[in-house]
Design a protein around this motif. Structure first.
Motif, mmCIF file in Angstrom:
data_model
loop_
_atom_site.group_PDB
_atom_site.id
_atom_site.type_symbol
_atom_site.label_atom_id
_atom_site.label_comp_id
_atom_site.label_asym_id
_atom_site.label_seq_id
_atom_site.Cartn_x
_atom_site.Cartn_y
_atom_site.Cartn_z
ATOM 1 N N GLN A 62 -8.307 30.860 33.816
ATOM 2 C CA GLN A 62 -7.237 30.040 33.250
ATOM 3 C C GLN A 62 -5.878 30.657 33.540
ATOM 4 O O GLN A 62 -5.669 31.843 33.290
ATOM 5 C CB GLN A 62 -7.418 29.898 31.738
ATOM 6 N N PRO A 63 -4.914 29.876 34.048
ATOM 7 C CA PRO A 63 -3.560 30.399 34.283
ATOM 8 C C PRO A 63 -2.873 30.774 32.973
ATOM 9 O O PRO A 63 -3.274 30.331 31.896
ATOM 10 C CB PRO A 63 -2.844 29.233 34.965
ATOM 11 N N ASP A 64 -1.811 31.567 33.078
ATOM 12 C CA ASP A 64 -1.083 31.996 31.893
ATOM 13 C C ASP A 64 -0.181 30.893 31.364
ATOM 14 O O ASP A 64 0.105 29.905 32.038
ATOM 15 C CB ASP A 64 -0.275 33.259 32.180
ATOM 16 N N ASP A 65 0.278 31.088 30.119
ATOM 17 C CA ASP A 65 1.168 30.134 29.475
ATOM 18 C C ASP A 65 2.615 30.342 29.907
ATOM 19 O O ASP A 65 2.984 31.366 30.465
ATOM 20 C CB ASP A 65 1.087 30.287 27.956
ATOM 21 N N LYS A 90 3.873 42.388 18.996
ATOM 22 C CA LYS A 90 2.850 42.752 18.020
ATOM 23 C C LYS A 90 1.661 41.803 18.130
ATOM 24 O O LYS A 90 0.494 42.203 17.980
ATOM 25 C CB LYS A 90 3.439 42.721 16.614
ATOM 26 N N ASP A 91 1.930 40.544 18.416
ATOM 27 C CA ASP A 91 0.895 39.527 18.666
ATOM 28 C C ASP A 91 1.555 38.392 19.433
ATOM 29 O O ASP A 91 2.780 38.347 19.558
ATOM 30 C CB ASP A 91 0.288 39.036 17.352
ATOM 31 N N THR A 92 0.762 37.487 19.948
ATOM 32 C CA THR A 92 1.348 36.428 20.779
ATOM 33 C C THR A 92 0.532 35.143 20.733
ATOM 34 O O THR A 92 -0.688 35.162 20.552
ATOM 35 C CB THR A 92 1.475 36.892 22.243
ATOM 36 N N ILE A 93 1.252 34.024 20.882
ATOM 37 C CA ILE A 93 0.571 32.728 21.071
ATOM 38 C C ILE A 93 0.642 32.302 22.528
ATOM 39 O O ILE A 93 0.227 31.195 22.880
ATOM 40 C CB ILE A 93 1.172 31.623 20.184
ATOM 41 N N LEU A 94 1.163 33.171 23.406
ATOM 42 C CA LEU A 94 1.246 32.884 24.837
ATOM 43 C C LEU A 94 0.065 33.531 25.541
ATOM 44 O O LEU A 94 -0.049 34.757 25.594
ATOM 45 C CB LEU A 94 2.570 33.384 25.409
ATOM 46 N N PHE A 95 -0.799 32.709 26.094
ATOM 47 C CA PHE A 95 -2.048 33.199 26.684
ATOM 48 C C PHE A 95 -1.791 33.945 27.989
ATOM 49 O O PHE A 95 -1.138 33.420 28.889
ATOM 50 C CB PHE A 95 -2.995 32.020 26.937
ATOM 51 N N PRO A 96 -2.333 35.180 28.115
ATOM 52 C CA PRO A 96 -2.219 35.912 29.378
ATOM 53 C C PRO A 96 -3.307 35.459 30.349
ATOM 54 O O PRO A 96 -4.433 35.181 29.946
ATOM 55 C CB PRO A 96 -2.429 37.369 28.958
ATOM 56 N N GLU A 97 -2.973 35.349 31.603
ATOM 57 C CA GLU A 97 -3.896 34.864 32.635
ATOM 58 C C GLU A 97 -5.250 35.561 32.538
ATOM 59 O O GLU A 97 -5.337 36.778 32.404
ATOM 60 C CB GLU A 97 -3.285 35.112 34.007
#
Length: 410
Positions: A56-59, A45-52
């Protein structure tokens, strides 16, 4: 949409729910090689993990304790590749790998700062950038930089850090006229939702999807390592920000301590000491070549002067080289003599030379290559090349010796 990681870059844990989970396969890097890995694509639904994205690389992190191996953006959604399935509708707790995330925040905000100040001071525009694992680079639209400019740039960006300048985020609609005045290298084709603006107060305003620090003081320090020649008419600026500077200093100090022990000199004398060592090594290498050549001639003469020499000669020398082997073969002559020479590690890799009458090379060459796990080329009575292993050198020697004995008796 703006993800929670973009609304609050400092959030390390977050509760949300699973929207979908499906089987998937992606390419991941393992020890420098790309391998296909099977797993599951999870949308939340939402995320704190950044997508590439945005350079900037992904989390990395976990979803409900399940490891997240990749995070990619698909239009307005983030897709998390995980190694175990998650139930749709399930409430889950997200945790981000904070050390990796904060490092990316420091490097990315550092890039914005260096880019803006370099353009203001020298007119150098940034055309691309890369956040590397150990160092980051900014491609500038200039073929060269002038002496002293990078030192001045480093001083200027670190002054901005000491000035404790805030970094804020704005969300603007795509038709907002204010966007025309904001720096950007273009928007993605699959953009969905508002435009995210990163504003470094009084320094730079730029469109960006990445995660950033909230104040330049969180960068701690920026170190410009230098510049390298880039693509045509470009220059790459190499830099470190924040914790990477501390790690770089720690690693450099560790290397310096090791060199003090090895060179037995103070750090200020290391360059001079290494220069002397290199010159000494060159002199020794030159002397070694001369000695090997002289030794090869003496070995060949000793064999030729032996009245019971026979028609086979074999020798192994760990420290020899191709010139050493060829000198022996040329001095002895192989029109009527089979010569088998090897150099290198006794049970490891090395080099070999089979010099013999053409009939011997033709009939025995293939088997010699097989036993030595070798690769080589044969011409005019010589088969020479690299041996993958010298472990069966004695077996090759016996094989050639038997062949020579049979030929002599026949």
């Amino acid at each position: 949409m703006a993800f929670q990681c973009q609304r609050d870059c400092y959030m390390q844990e977050f509760s949300t729910s699973v929207v979908s989970c499906s089987e998937a396969e992606v390419q991941l890097e393992n020890n420098g090689k790309k391998v296909k890995v099977k797993g599951y694509n999870v949308k939340l639904k939402d995320t704190i993990l950044f997508p590439e994205g945005g350079g900037q690389p992904d989390d990395r992190g976990t979803i409900g304790g399940v490891s997240v191996l990749r995070v990619l953006r698909q239009g307005p959604e983030a897709v998390h590749f995980v190694d175990a399935p998650l139930e749709e509708g399930q409430e889950v707790q997200l945790k981000v790998d904070w050390e990796r995330r904060f490092d990316h925040m420091q490097q990315h905000s550092g890039q914005h700062l260096v880019t803006a100040v370099a353009e203001t001071m020298f007119g150098y525009k940034t055309t691309s950038w890369e956040l590397g694992r150990q160092r980051s680079s900014i491609e500038m639209d200039t073929p060269t930089v002038k002496p002293g400019e990078m030192e001045a740039l480093e001083a200027a960006v670190n002054q901005r850090i000491r000035d404790h300048i805030p970094v804020t985020v704005q969300l603007l609609s795509i038709d907002d006229p204010a966007l025309e005045k904001i720096r950007s290298r273009g928007l993605p084709d699959d953009l969905a939702g508002p435009i995210r603006i990163i504003d470094i107060e009084g320094v730079d305003t730029n469109m960006c999807c990445g995660t950033h620090v909230s104040n330049l003081s969180h960068l701690q320090v920026i170190k410009i390592l230098g510049t390298e020649k880039g693509k045509k008419s470009k220059t790459n600026l190499i830099f470190l920000a924040g914790s990477r500077v501390l790690k770089y200093a720690e690693k450099s100090h560790s290397i310096e301590k090791s060199l003090v022990g090895l060179l037995k000199t103070g750090s200020e004398e290391h360059v001079e000491a290494v220069d002397k060592l290199q010159k000494t090594v060159k002199r020794l290498q030159k002397s070694n070549v001369t000695l090997l050549r002289d030794m090869a001639v003496l070995i060949a003469q000793s064999f030729k002067n032996n009245p019971e020499r026979g028609n086979f000669f074999s020798l192994y020398n760990k420290d020899g080289d191709n010139e050493f082997m060829n000198t022996i073969a040329n001095e002895i002559g192989f029109e009527h003599t089979t010569i088998f020479l090897t150099v290198g590690e006794e049970k490891g890799a090395g080099m070999f030379l089979l010099a013999a009458p053409t009939s011997v090379v033709d009939s025995m060459g293939k088997r010699v290559l097989e036993l030595l796990e070798g690769k080589g080329a044969g011409k005019n009575g010589r088969l020479q090349g690299k041996a993958g292993s010298l472990a069966k050198r004695a077996e090759v020697e016996n094989l050639l010796r038997d062949h020579c004995s049979q030929a002599k008796s026949g």
